[in-house]
Design an enzyme around this catalytic site. Structure first.
Site, PDB file in Angstrom:
ATOM      1  N   ASP A 183     -13.850  22.085  31.182  1.00  0.00           N
ATOM      2  CA  ASP A 183     -14.098  21.908  29.886  1.00  0.00           C
ATOM      3  C   ASP A 183     -12.479  22.173  29.160  1.00  0.00           C
ATOM      4  N   THR A 220       7.416   0.448  19.808  1.00  0.00           N
ATOM      5  CA  THR A 220       5.997  -0.394  19.592  1.00  0.00           C
ATOM      6  C   THR A 220       5.978  -1.808  20.456  1.00  0.00           C
ATOM      7  N   SER A 225      -4.687   1.224  26.535  1.00  0.00           N
ATOM      8  CA  SER A 225      -3.773   1.235  27.836  1.00  0.00           C
ATOM      9  C   SER A 225      -4.924   1.647  28.826  1.00  0.00           C
ATOM     10  N   ARG A 259      -2.536  -3.432  -6.015  1.00  0.00           N
ATOM     11  CA  ARG A 259      -3.468  -2.617  -5.534  1.00  0.00           C
ATOM     12  C   ARG A 259      -4.128  -1.529  -6.472  1.00  0.00           C
ATOM     13  N   TYR A 263       0.614   7.336  12.696  1.00  0.00           N
ATOM     14  CA  TYR A 263       0.819   7.157  14.107  1.00  0.00           C
ATOM     15  C   TYR A 263      -0.231   7.932  14.739  1.00  0.00           C
ATOM     16  N   HIS A 321       3.495   9.686   7.014  1.00  0.00           N
ATOM     17  CA  HIS A 321       3.733   8.673   7.878  1.00  0.00           C
ATOM     18  C   HIS A 321       3.416   9.074   9.271  1.00  0.00           C
ATOM     19  N   HIS A 332       9.873   5.165   3.328  1.00  0.00           N
ATOM     20  CA  HIS A 332       9.510   3.872   3.354  1.00  0.00           C
ATOM     21  C   HIS A 332       8.448   3.636   2.353  1.00  0.00           C
ATOM     22  N   HIS A 333       7.590   4.571   2.226  1.00  0.00           N
ATOM     23  CA  HIS A 333       6.877   4.400   1.052  1.00  0.00           C
ATOM     24  C   HIS A 333       7.148   4.601  -0.294  1.00  0.00           C
ATOM     25  N   SER A 372      -9.271  22.183  10.825  1.00  0.00           N
ATOM     26  CA  SER A 372     -10.033  21.639  11.789  1.00  0.00           C
ATOM     27  C   SER A 372      -8.959  20.959  13.055  1.00  0.00           C
ATOM     28  N   SER A 373      -8.060  20.207  12.254  1.00  0.00           N
ATOM     29  CA  SER A 373      -7.011  19.253  13.238  1.00  0.00           C
ATOM     30  C   SER A 373      -6.279  20.011  13.845  1.00  0.00           C
ATOM     31  N   GLU A 383       1.054  10.665  10.099  1.00  0.00           N
ATOM     32  CA  GLU A 383      -0.526  10.647  10.225  1.00  0.00           C
ATOM     33  C   GLU A 383      -0.776   9.132  10.455  1.00  0.00           C
ATOM     34  N   LYS A 433       5.434  -1.339  23.873  1.00  0.00           N
ATOM     35  CA  LYS A 433       4.042  -1.138  24.399  1.00  0.00           C
ATOM     36  C   LYS A 433       3.225  -2.640  24.368  1.00  0.00           C
ATOM     37  N   TRP A 467      -5.836   8.061  -2.138  1.00  0.00           N
ATOM     38  CA  TRP A 467      -5.764   9.072  -1.287  1.00  0.00           C
ATOM     39  C   TRP A 467      -4.490   9.583  -1.094  1.00  0.00           C
ATOM     40  N   HIS A 475     -13.227   6.503  -0.450  1.00  0.00           N
ATOM     41  CA  HIS A 475     -13.062   5.474   0.757  1.00  0.00           C
ATOM     42  C   HIS A 475     -12.074   5.944   1.591  1.00  0.00           C
TER      43      HIS A 475
HETATM   44  C1  HEA Z   1      -8.940   3.797   8.731  1.00  0.00           C
HETATM   45  C2  HEA Z   1      -9.314   3.714   7.555  1.00  0.00           C
HETATM   46  C3  HEA Z   1      -9.807   2.647   6.698  1.00  0.00           C
HETATM   47  C4  HEA Z   1     -10.778   1.870   7.279  1.00  0.00           C
HETATM   48  C5  HEA Z   1     -11.731   1.796   8.253  1.00  0.00           C
HETATM   49  C6  HEA Z   1     -11.051   1.024   5.960  1.00  0.00           C
HETATM   50  C7  HEA Z   1     -12.061  -0.235   6.032  1.00  0.00           C
HETATM   51  C8  HEA Z   1     -12.252  -0.927   5.028  1.00  0.00           C
HETATM   52  N1  HEA Z   1     -11.389  -0.859   3.797  1.00  0.00           N
HETATM   53 FE1  HEA Z   1     -10.047   0.221   3.346  1.00  0.00          FE
HETATM   54  N2  HEA Z   1      -8.671   1.635   2.601  1.00  0.00           N
HETATM   55  C9  HEA Z   1      -8.238   2.741   3.458  1.00  0.00           C
HETATM   56  C10 HEA Z   1      -8.445   2.989   4.749  1.00  0.00           C
HETATM   57  C11 HEA Z   1      -9.418   2.023   5.735  1.00  0.00           C
HETATM   58  N3  HEA Z   1     -10.165   1.259   4.948  1.00  0.00           N
HETATM   59  C12 HEA Z   1      -7.126   3.200   2.722  1.00  0.00           C
HETATM   60  C13 HEA Z   1      -6.153   4.358   3.227  1.00  0.00           C
HETATM   61  C14 HEA Z   1      -6.793   2.795   1.525  1.00  0.00           C
HETATM   62  C15 HEA Z   1      -5.902   2.937   0.401  1.00  0.00           C
HETATM   63  C16 HEA Z   1      -6.766   3.676  -0.631  1.00  0.00           C
HETATM   64  C17 HEA Z   1      -5.708   4.032  -1.828  1.00  0.00           C
HETATM   65  O1  HEA Z   1      -5.305   3.273  -2.349  1.00  0.00           O
HETATM   66  O2  HEA Z   1      -5.686   5.199  -2.084  1.00  0.00           O
HETATM   67  C18 HEA Z   1      -8.074   1.581   1.668  1.00  0.00           C
HETATM   68  C19 HEA Z   1      -8.153   0.813   0.437  1.00  0.00           C
HETATM   69  C20 HEA Z   1      -9.013  -0.517   0.283  1.00  0.00           C
HETATM   70  C21 HEA Z   1      -9.011  -1.467  -0.438  1.00  0.00           C
HETATM   71  C22 HEA Z   1      -8.066  -1.611  -1.652  1.00  0.00           C
HETATM   72  C23 HEA Z   1      -8.730  -1.283  -2.834  1.00  0.00           C
HETATM   73  C24 HEA Z   1      -7.634  -1.149  -4.129  1.00  0.00           C
HETATM   74  O3  HEA Z   1      -6.525  -1.034  -3.768  1.00  0.00           O
HETATM   75  O4  HEA Z   1      -8.218  -1.323  -5.259  1.00  0.00           O
HETATM   76  C25 HEA Z   1      -9.926  -2.335  -0.148  1.00  0.00           C
HETATM   77  C26 HEA Z   1     -10.291  -3.481  -0.981  1.00  0.00           C
HETATM   78  O5  HEA Z   1     -10.697  -4.303  -0.304  1.00  0.00           O
HETATM   79  C27 HEA Z   1     -10.543  -2.009   1.018  1.00  0.00           C
HETATM   80  C28 HEA Z   1     -11.610  -2.593   1.700  1.00  0.00           C
HETATM   81  C29 HEA Z   1     -12.042  -1.897   3.152  1.00  0.00           C
HETATM   82  C30 HEA Z   1     -13.041  -2.769   3.806  1.00  0.00           C
HETATM   83  C31 HEA Z   1     -13.781  -3.895   3.274  1.00  0.00           C
HETATM   84  C32 HEA Z   1     -13.249  -1.961   5.250  1.00  0.00           C
HETATM   85  C33 HEA Z   1     -14.218  -2.275   5.964  1.00  0.00           C
HETATM   86  O6  HEA Z   1     -13.608  -2.453   7.260  1.00  0.00           O
HETATM   87  C34 HEA Z   1     -15.394  -1.406   6.115  1.00  0.00           C
HETATM   88  C35 HEA Z   1     -16.477  -1.989   6.813  1.00  0.00           C
HETATM   89  C36 HEA Z   1     -17.559  -0.783   7.139  1.00  0.00           C
HETATM   90  C37 HEA Z   1     -18.808  -0.788   6.528  1.00  0.00           C
HETATM   91  C38 HEA Z   1     -18.806  -1.598   5.185  1.00  0.00           C
HETATM   92  C39 HEA Z   1     -19.779   0.102   6.777  1.00  0.00           C
HETATM   93  C40 HEA Z   1     -21.285  -0.639   7.225  1.00  0.00           C
HETATM   94  C41 HEA Z   1     -22.201   0.051   6.460  1.00  0.00           C
HETATM   95  C42 HEA Z   1     -23.295  -0.653   5.571  1.00  0.00           C
HETATM   96  C43 HEA Z   1     -23.240  -2.003   5.338  1.00  0.00           C
HETATM   97  C44 HEA Z   1     -24.352   0.107   5.432  1.00  0.00           C
HETATM   98  C45 HEA Z   1     -24.237   1.333   4.379  1.00  0.00           C
HETATM   99  C46 HEA Z   1     -25.405   2.085   4.868  1.00  0.00           C
HETATM  100  C47 HEA Z   1     -25.369   3.619   4.757  1.00  0.00           C
HETATM  101  C48 HEA Z   1     -24.331   4.370   4.354  1.00  0.00           C
HETATM  102  C49 HEA Z   1     -26.600   4.034   5.159  1.00  0.00           C
HETATM  103  N4  HEA Z   1      -9.851  -0.702   1.462  1.00  0.00           N
HETATM  104  C1  HEA Z   2      -2.196   2.600  12.010  1.00  0.00           C
HETATM  105  C2  HEA Z   2      -1.715   3.105  10.924  1.00  0.00           C
HETATM  106  C3  HEA Z   2      -0.405   2.250  10.579  1.00  0.00           C
HETATM  107  C4  HEA Z   2       0.754   2.005  11.761  1.00  0.00           C
HETATM  108  C5  HEA Z   2       0.629   1.801  13.093  1.00  0.00           C
HETATM  109  C6  HEA Z   2       1.550   1.091  10.724  1.00  0.00           C
HETATM  110  C7  HEA Z   2       2.870   0.669  11.156  1.00  0.00           C
HETATM  111  C8  HEA Z   2       3.963   0.438  10.575  1.00  0.00           C
HETATM  112  N1  HEA Z   2       4.033   0.509   9.480  1.00  0.00           N
HETATM  113 FE1  HEA Z   2       2.429   0.744   7.929  1.00  0.00          FE
HETATM  114  N2  HEA Z   2       1.136   1.709   6.888  1.00  0.00           N
HETATM  115  C9  HEA Z   2      -0.042   2.295   6.995  1.00  0.00           C
HETATM  116  C10 HEA Z   2      -0.354   2.370   8.395  1.00  0.00           C
HETATM  117  C11 HEA Z   2       0.099   2.027   9.466  1.00  0.00           C
HETATM  118  N3  HEA Z   2       1.462   1.531   9.361  1.00  0.00           N
HETATM  119  C12 HEA Z   2      -0.539   2.756   5.877  1.00  0.00           C
HETATM  120  C13 HEA Z   2      -1.871   3.260   5.663  1.00  0.00           C
HETATM  121  C14 HEA Z   2       0.216   2.287   4.617  1.00  0.00           C
HETATM  122  C15 HEA Z   2      -0.132   2.431   3.108  1.00  0.00           C
HETATM  123  C16 HEA Z   2      -0.217   3.560   2.534  1.00  0.00           C
HETATM  124  C17 HEA Z   2      -0.750   3.878   1.142  1.00  0.00           C
HETATM  125  O1  HEA Z   2       0.306   3.577   0.419  1.00  0.00           O
HETATM  126  O2  HEA Z   2      -1.846   4.070   0.809  1.00  0.00           O
HETATM  127  C18 HEA Z   2       1.368   1.914   5.208  1.00  0.00           C
HETATM  128  C19 HEA Z   2       2.368   1.192   4.496  1.00  0.00           C
HETATM  129  C20 HEA Z   2       3.594   0.794   4.954  1.00  0.00           C
HETATM  130  C21 HEA Z   2       4.923   0.732   4.278  1.00  0.00           C
HETATM  131  C22 HEA Z   2       5.059   1.042   2.881  1.00  0.00           C
HETATM  132  C23 HEA Z   2       4.756  -0.116   2.106  1.00  0.00           C
HETATM  133  C24 HEA Z   2       4.567   0.059   0.594  1.00  0.00           C
HETATM  134  O3  HEA Z   2       3.741   0.815   0.000  1.00  0.00           O
HETATM  135  O4  HEA Z   2       5.446  -0.702  -0.070  1.00  0.00           O
HETATM  136  C25 HEA Z   2       5.791   0.245   5.353  1.00  0.00           C
HETATM  137  C26 HEA Z   2       7.096  -0.004   4.939  1.00  0.00           C
HETATM  138  O5  HEA Z   2       7.853  -0.002   5.506  1.00  0.00           O
HETATM  139  C27 HEA Z   2       5.093   0.169   6.427  1.00  0.00           C
HETATM  140  C28 HEA Z   2       5.718  -0.123   7.864  1.00  0.00           C
HETATM  141  C29 HEA Z   2       5.394  -0.029   8.968  1.00  0.00           C
HETATM  142  C30 HEA Z   2       5.974  -0.410  10.146  1.00  0.00           C
HETATM  143  C31 HEA Z   2       7.630  -1.036  10.325  1.00  0.00           C
HETATM  144  C32 HEA Z   2       5.339  -0.058  11.264  1.00  0.00           C
HETATM  145  C33 HEA Z   2       5.560  -0.317  12.709  1.00  0.00           C
HETATM  146  O6  HEA Z   2       5.093   0.691  13.292  1.00  0.00           O
HETATM  147  C34 HEA Z   2       4.910  -1.499  13.229  1.00  0.00           C
HETATM  148  C35 HEA Z   2       5.589  -1.828  14.610  1.00  0.00           C
HETATM  149  C36 HEA Z   2       4.765  -2.853  15.467  1.00  0.00           C
HETATM  150  C37 HEA Z   2       5.328  -3.994  15.307  1.00  0.00           C
HETATM  151  C38 HEA Z   2       6.471  -4.689  14.764  1.00  0.00           C
HETATM  152  C39 HEA Z   2       4.698  -5.220  16.283  1.00  0.00           C
HETATM  153  C40 HEA Z   2       4.730  -5.372  17.747  1.00  0.00           C
HETATM  154  C41 HEA Z   2       6.148  -5.277  17.947  1.00  0.00           C
HETATM  155  C42 HEA Z   2       6.585  -6.621  18.822  1.00  0.00           C
HETATM  156  C43 HEA Z   2       5.691  -7.741  19.161  1.00  0.00           C
HETATM  157  C44 HEA Z   2       8.066  -6.393  19.170  1.00  0.00           C
HETATM  158  C45 HEA Z   2       9.059  -7.403  18.475  1.00  0.00           C
HETATM  159  C46 HEA Z   2       9.085  -7.139  16.919  1.00  0.00           C
HETATM  160  C47 HEA Z   2      10.112  -7.282  16.305  1.00  0.00           C
HETATM  161  C48 HEA Z   2      11.757  -7.440  16.740  1.00  0.00           C
HETATM  162  C49 HEA Z   2      10.180  -7.386  14.727  1.00  0.00           C
HETATM  163  N4  HEA Z   2       3.862   0.547   6.328  1.00  0.00           N
HETATM  164 CU   LIG Z   3       4.695   4.964   7.072  1.00  0.00          CU
END
Ligand code: HEA
Ligand code: HEA
Ligand SMILES: [Cu+2]
Ligand code: CUA
Lengths: 537, 389, 285
Positions: A112, A334, A274, A456, A263, A259, A308-309, A175-176, A261, A337, A148, A83
């Site tokens: 292009d 952030t 924007s 989780r 962003y 991390h 921080h992870h 690819s990327s 990634e 923005k 993942w 997933h």
């Molecule tokens: C950008 C990335 C992304 C997106 C879009 C989503 C989308 C969603 N995610 Fe996911 N998720 C992750 C990235 C993302 N996730 C990551 C990185 C993890 C961590 C994994 C890990 O721990 O390693 C995670 C883990 C994660 C968990 C935690 C599981 C666990 O820790 O045990 C859960 C549980 O609720 C969840 C739920 C969902 C749901 C409900 C959506 C929904 O928004 C999805 C909605 C879309 C659909 C449901 C599709 C609709 C389609 C149909 C209804 C029909 C299907 C038909 C055909 C295929 C023909 N996600």
């Molecule tokens: C699009 C993806 C995305 C983005 C943008 C961010 C943004 C941020 N993330 Fe997140 N993060 C993830 C995707 C993302 N993260 C994912 C996928 C994981 C889990 C991975 C895994 O374990 O599977 C994760 C996990 C994760 C962790 C680890 C948690 C854990 O496993 O214990 C932490 C800890 O520091 C963190 C922090 C932050 C912070 C500080 C930001 C900041 O960039 C946020 C900045 C934005 C704001 C703060 C809001 C707007 C700001 C204002 C309105 C200004 C005023 C605000 C203040 C003065 C506070 N993130």
């Molecule tokens: Cu991070």
């Protein structure tokens, strides 16, 4: 300006599918046209979104109530891993590469992409990777069940599905990297005369920085999984203490990629928003210059916050403190923005077509996700939250409500340009409201679950978590099925509907709106004259 | 609808229950209501440090709520008053250095303000010096081993395994109050004492976590990490393994029983007595049926999670032992696989976890259980002879 | 002789099937590798072989096309600038790939081995000493580490001089001295080949006499990973230089327009610099 595109057909545009050139399926397979390739990226990513989403529905079905109902724990772990990998690498990233392909040449007035043929390869590398990942479910031992993050030594224990994931990641990385080199080169070298860097559209800026992040970090991920591979099969000890290595080393390398990634996922989403917010506020983007600096700062800082992870892995106190401070710092650019977007709307002349609704949804929900990110950044608190559903809630807010909502905003915004037809506004709005409501039903309760201590990555849980999980699953199913509306909307627009003007949105700026809708197969074969009035700057 | 755990899972599996989804939902809601928690905050702290973390989180929560309301109040105002439908004309401004500097500096100041309490809480959290009691916890797939290194119970060492019966997990029996959060032998510690936990693992990374004490630290194989807590009140505190560690990651609870110093001393003395009584004479010569009976216990506790009580395993990842070539082959290879495991797979080296008698018994059991009726006896002395080789 | 940049418009290539062939090659290679590593049949190796053949065909076909376009005068200076950007970014990505392995080596030497040997870990790894080279606390076989001042030092000299010869060849190209250019390129290739041979000899020696293998703990792991990937890059570089040499002999490139040559030279210098890093941190310190 249409006249400019017609003249001088005797140039060097070999890609001319009106005349000779392959037709039918071969046209798509061999194409070097950025619009075709952009469309393929977008379609591929949507299919992957459905597949990854279907997997999340398996997860949510299993989690609907305590006890094991539908899947075994092993299979649950495999679904979890696929997933995430499919959503991140198959759905969200290709979606924004699709936008980049379609829009960047149009936005900067280029004929292009810089390397049109390599561009095709960047796309056609995705299907082999997708095949490897999906086929891995069916091999002996099943897919990787590691999450993942692929942490060893668990990933060392896995069967051949793990190797398939590793090679899929290598191919996705290629690819990327190729895609990013292409995009970065296009932006740096192919802008219309007069369009300086500080005048180019914000989406190009976000992709310039994203491309840089990708080129810098995908090789790191490739290196990390290569070490996994040799630890698995060739007896090396990078991640094995008995041989002097350290499992935590993998985490450092993974998150040095991981991390940035996040962003990589967020920045192009910022770019789309924007454009959408100014267009529907009928007002220029506020603070173009500070926006650019903020993007650059986010890109830069994102390299220095990875651990921080890893607050609970036993890194030294000084390390925890450093990473805590560095992580908090990212909130500042952030925030800039967010404030710029808010001020762009301030005293504008707002309307609420679907793209704007999704952009607003993005703004509200991304901010929530960002703010919970700041809570997680505080080491002492994160130690309570780490590996709980609070984190799951955080990242779905930034990735689904952030990146995905922004992708939908972009889709509705540019669909008229792509298809030449207006989409069905009623269905678009319905899609937005269903998404907005069900998204929150699905993911807001996960904050509570996490706080109360639900880990989780578990297929079954203690009784006190039952109620919110039920709510969350209902929301997830609602959210998932609402997304099927997109198919209807896009098909309707492809097949007909109100004709779209060249500039269907009153407040939209940019060269892309100076070409007819649908955009002709070839645009800007000769560079257009750049009109500063089309710039947000 | 109940899950058939002995069959290998397949991608098809979940579909079977699809029709019953709604039903399950309703049932879940009802059973949930019986002990409805709707808990929306951190667990009740049970140590001073946890209280500190709790308060810190409350502070952060307020900070972000206020920021959120501040920002979106402005947005809401725009949305209401600056719409085109109300005839509002767009103003033409797009830069203002003063506000831009302000909204860079102000967040920075807020962040500095919240960094201060976070830093001091963290420093306290990491201070594991001068413990009253040190316990080593080793994570295994999927159980914890506790070893008391100092204090009244020094020398005591035992496994702590999930106690929830399979039937409850498979929805064949009603779920108990502490479903998935109960173990056969909890960790026992005295109240008010600083307990230092040394954490490590034998196979993959696990994470030892008890929310009420605000402790969570990864158990990394090959490394020792430490953390500490000082429980304030007697009682039972529950947590779970918090790092994905394979198939039964969700079934690896941590249970800590906090008792008074006197009770702790009594418990320690009692445990040591039973331990002495239970420690078999390594020179004893066992008869087949005794050995197999003992072996079955060892098997259920240590091996059944993967190889299943039926000996069918979960192929292809976890091989069946019933009819296995190794089990039916030469004794030496069988003993070697059990004692030394197979690196790179989930099959751990059990030599360090099990006594000579246990190894002999479990191997004898496997060689005689199911269809492997080899009729062989293995004596602890044979195991002893293989050790260190 | 190629034409000067004549095209007035930015060149957009015609549709091409090579990308798809390339993807197929990678799919075959990946599935072959998976099978080869996980099953005892030969199917995996056959897929690997097939995939490699398809890959080579693809590279040959694709690059022939590019060279044809270049010689046909399709690329104007604008396209040339794109190539420069792209090559620079590509080399940057390669730098980051090596950074992952250098980072791992750094982490192991500065953090993980000392930590394993620290008093805090004595409960687990009694008696393990923090010395480098180390194969870790549990690998007991004695091994001899690779010394810097034998073959590796010679290899350093070889690569450094090859950097000189390729630069000399470039001067010759700019000054339109074809003969010198060909000699310079040939020398560079020769130096590269000698380097690879010495490296192969060193590996054979390590396996047969020094008991230094991939499985020799982290020292063996990092040693072979870093030098192995570097050796692979040298091989690629030599192949690319050979193509350039053949093209030169066929009369390609002008003193003004010869980006293919420059790209390969950049790449060669990059390989050179990586070696210096290796020599210092893997062999010497
Ligand atoms: C950008 C990335 C992304 C997106 C879009 C989503 C989308 C969603 N995610 Fe996911 N998720 C992750 C990235 C993302 N996730 C990551 C990185 C993890 C961590 C994994 C890990 O721990 O390693 C995670 C883990 C994660 C968990 C935690 C599981 C666990 O820790 O045990 C859960 C549980 O609720 C969840 C739920 C969902 C749901 C409900 C959506 C929904 O928004 C999805 C909605 C879309 C659909 C449901 C599709 C609709 C389609 C149909 C209804 C029909 C299907 C038909 C055909 C295929 C023909 N996600
Ligand atoms: C699009 C993806 C995305 C983005 C943008 C961010 C943004 C941020 N993330 Fe997140 N993060 C993830 C995707 C993302 N993260 C994912 C996928 C994981 C889990 C991975 C895994 O374990 O599977 C994760 C996990 C994760 C962790 C680890 C948690 C854990 O496993 O214990 C932490 C800890 O520091 C963190 C922090 C932050 C912070 C500080 C930001 C900041 O960039 C946020 C900045 C934005 C704001 C703060 C809001 C707007 C700001 C204002 C309105 C200004 C005023 C605000 C203040 C003065 C506070 N993130
Ligand atoms: Cu991070
Ligand atoms: Cu042990 Cu998760």
């Amino acid at each position: 300006m249409q006249a400019t595109q017609q003249v001088g057909a005797a140039g060097h545009h070999e890609d001319d599918s009106h005349g000779h050139g392959p037709t039918g399926l071969m046209r798509w397979i061999t194409t070097t046209n950025h619009k075709d390739i952009g469309s393929m990226y977008l379609m591929f990513s949507f299919v992957m979104f459905l597949v990854g989403g279907a997997m999340s529905l398996i997860i949510r079905a299993e989690l609907m109530s305590p006890g094991l109902q539908y899947v075994s724990p092993e299979f649950y772990n495999q679904m979890l891993t696929l997933h995430a990998l499919i959503m991140v690498f198959g759905a969200i990233m290709p979606a924004f590469v699709g936008f980049a392909n379609w829009m960047i040449p149009l936005m900067i007035g280029a004929p292009d992409m810089a390397f049109a043929r390599m561009n095709n390869w960047s796309f056609w590398l995705l299907p082999p990777a997708a095949i490897l990942l999906s086929a891995s479910i069916f091999v002996p031992g099943g897919a990787a069940g590691t999450g993942w993050t692929l942490y060893p030594p668990l990933s060392i224990q896995m069967g051949m599905g793990m190797d398939m994931a590793i090679f899929a990641i290598h191919i996705l990385g290629m690819s990327s990297i190729m895609g990013s080199i292409n995009i970065v080169t296009t932006i740096l070298n192919m802008r219309a005369p007069g369009m300086t860097l500080m005048k180019m559209p914000m989406f190009c800026w976000t992709w310039l920085v994203t491309g840089f992040l990708l080129i810098a970090t995908m090789p790191i991920l490739a290196g990390a999984v290569t070490m996994l591979l040799t630890d698995r099969h060739f007896g090396t000890s990078f991640f094995n203490a008995a041989g002097g290595g350290d499992p935590v080393l993998f985490q450092h390398i993974f998150w040095f990629f991981g991390h940035p990634e996040v962003y990589i996922i967020a920045l192009p989403a910022f770019g789309v928003v924007s454009h959408v917010i100014p267009a529907f506020s009928r007002k220029r983007l506020f603070g173009y210059t500070s926006m650019v600096y903020a993007i650059a700062a986010i890109g830069l800082i994102s390299f220095f916050v990875w651990a921080h992870h890893m607050y609970v892995t036993g890194i030294p106190l000084t390390g925890q403190l450093y990473f805590m401070y560095a992580t908090m710092l990212i909130a500042v650019p952030t925030g800039v923005k967010v404030f710029n977007w808010v001020t762009t709307m301030w005293r504008g002349s707002l309307t609420f077509e679907t793209p704007m609704l999704f952009a607003l949804g993005f703004l509200v929900l991304f901010t929530i996700g960002g703010l919970t990110g700041v809570v997680l950044a505080m080491t002492a608190v994160d130690i309570q939250m780490q590996d709980t559903y609070y984190v799951v809630a955080h990242f779905h807010y930034v990735m689904v409500a952030g990146a995905l909502f922004s992708a939908f905003a972009g889709l509705y915004y540019w669909l008229p340009k792509w298809t030449g037809h207006m989409y069905n506004e009623g269905l678009g709005k319905l899609h937005f409201w269903l998404s907005m409501i069900f998204f929150n039903v699905a993911f807001f309760p996960q904050h509570f679950l996490g706080l109360a201590g639900m880990p989780r990555r578990i297929p079954d849980y203690a009784q006190q978590f039952a109620d919110f999980n039920m709510v969350s699953s209902i929301g997830a199913f609602g959210f998932g099925f609402s997304q099927l509306l997109v198919i209807v909307v896009v098909f309707q627009a492809l097949r007909g509907g109100a004709k779209a003007a060249a500039r269907p949105w009153e407040g939209a700026r940019g060269l892309e709106w100076t070409v007819p809708s649908p955009a002709p197969h070839h645009t800007f074969e000769d560079p257009p004259a750049f009109d500063p009035a089309e710039s947000e700057a | 609808m109940a899950r058939n755990s002995h069959k290998n899972c397949s991608a098809m599996h979940w579909r079977r229950g699809y029709a019953g989804l709604l039903m399950a939902g309703l049932l879940g809601a009802l059973s949930g209501a019986a002990n409805a928690a709707w808990e929306i905050n951190l667990q009740e702290p049970a140590s001073a440090l946890a209280r500190r973390v709790y308060d810190l989180h409350t502070l952060l929560l307020w900070v972000i709520v206020v920021i959120f309301i501040g920002v979106f109040a402005v947005v809401a105002y725009s949305l209401v008053f600056h719409r085109k439908s109300k005839g509002h004309k767009a103003a033409d401004f797009h830069e203002n250095t003063k506000v831009e500097v302000a909204w860079t500096i102000v967040p920075l100041l807020i962040l500095i303000a919240i960094a201060i309490p976070s830093t001091s809480a963290l420093v306290q959290m990491r201070d594991t010096s001068q413990p009253d009691l040190t316990i080593k916890a080793t994570g295994h797939q999927w159980k914890w081993n506790y070893e008391y290194l100092t204090g009244d119970a020094a020398g005591l060492k035992y496994m702590s395994v999930l106690a929830t019966p399979r039937d409850q997990i498979e929805n064949k029996a009603p779920k108990g109050e502490h479903y998935l959060l109960e173990v056969d032998r909890p960790l026992v510690v005295p109240v008010g004492k600083k307990v230092r936990m040394l954490l490590t693992a034998s196979d993959v990374i696990h994470s030892w976590s008890v929310p009420a004490f605000a402790v969570k630290t990864d158990a990394v194989p090959g490394f020792l990490r430490d953390t500490w807590f000082r429980a304030e009140k007697e009682g039972t505190y529950r947590g779970q393994c918090s790092e994905l560690c394979g198939k039964d990651h969700g079934f690896m609870p941590v249970v800590v029983e906090v008792v008074s110093a006197e009770k702790f001393a009594a418990w320690a003395a009692d445990q040591k007595k039973t331990m002495a009584a239970a420690s078999e004479d390594p020179a004893k010569v066992w008869k087949l049926d005794e050995l197999v009976a003992h072996g079955e216990k060892v098997y259920t506790a240590n091996c059944a999670a993967c190889h299943q009580p039926t000996g069918q395993g979960l192929p292809p990842v976890f091989p069946a032992l019933d009819g296995s070539k190794i089990v039916k082959g030469p004794k030496k290879d069988h003993l070697d696989r059990v004692m030394n495991g197979k690196p790179g797979t989930a099959m751990a080296a059990f030599a360090a976890q099990l006594s000579d008698t246990d190894v002999a018994a479990v191997v004898a059991y496997e060689r005689n259980a199911w269809n492997n009726k080899l009729g062989e006896v293995i004596q602890p002395a044979e195991v002893k002879a293989l050790r260190g080789k | 002789m190629s034409h000067p940049a004549s095209a007035s418009r930015y060149f957009v290539p015609a549709p091409s099937h090579w990308p798809l062939v390339g993807s197929l090659a990678l799919l075959l290679l990946a599935s072959g590798a998976v099978l080869a590593m996980n099953s005892s049949t030969n199917g995996g190796f056959m897929l690997l072989g097939g995939g490699f053949a398809v890959l080579v065909t693809m590279l040959f076909g694709w690059f022939s096309r590019v060279i044809g376009e270049s010689e046909g005068g399709s690329y104007n200076l604008h396209v040339d600038r794109s190539f420069r950007w792209a090559m620079a970014w590509f080399i940057f990505s390669e730098v980051m790939f090596f950074a992952a392995f250098f980072g791992a080596l750094f982490y192991i030497r500065v953090l993980s081995v000392p930590e394993l040997a620290s008093p805090e870990q004595a409960l687990l790894w009694e008696g393990f000493k923090n010395v480098w080279p180390s194969a870790g606390p549990a690998v007991k076989d004695a091994f001899t580490p690779m010394h810097a001042w034998g073959i590796p030092a010679i290899n350093t000299l070889l690569l450094l001089s090859s950097g000189v010869t390729v630069t000399w060849a470039h001067w010759a190209l700019v000054a339109n001295k074809r003969q010198q250019l060909i000699v310079g390129l040939a020398l560079t290739i020769l130096l590269g080949l000698v380097f690879i041979s010495l490296q192969a000899y060193e590996y054979a020696e390590a396996y047969s006499h020094l008991n230094l293998k991939m499985t020799t703990g982290v020292y063996g792991s990092t040693f072979y990973m870093l030098t192995g990937f570097h050796g692979f890059h040298v091989t690629l570089g030599v192949t690319m230089l050979t193509v350039i040499l053949l093209r030169t002999i066929k009369g390609h490139f002008t003193s003004e327009r010869h980006f293919a040559f420059e790209a390969v030279a950049w790449y060669w210098h990059f390989v050179d610099v990586v070696w210096l890093g290796l020599f210092i941190v893997v062999y010497w310190l």
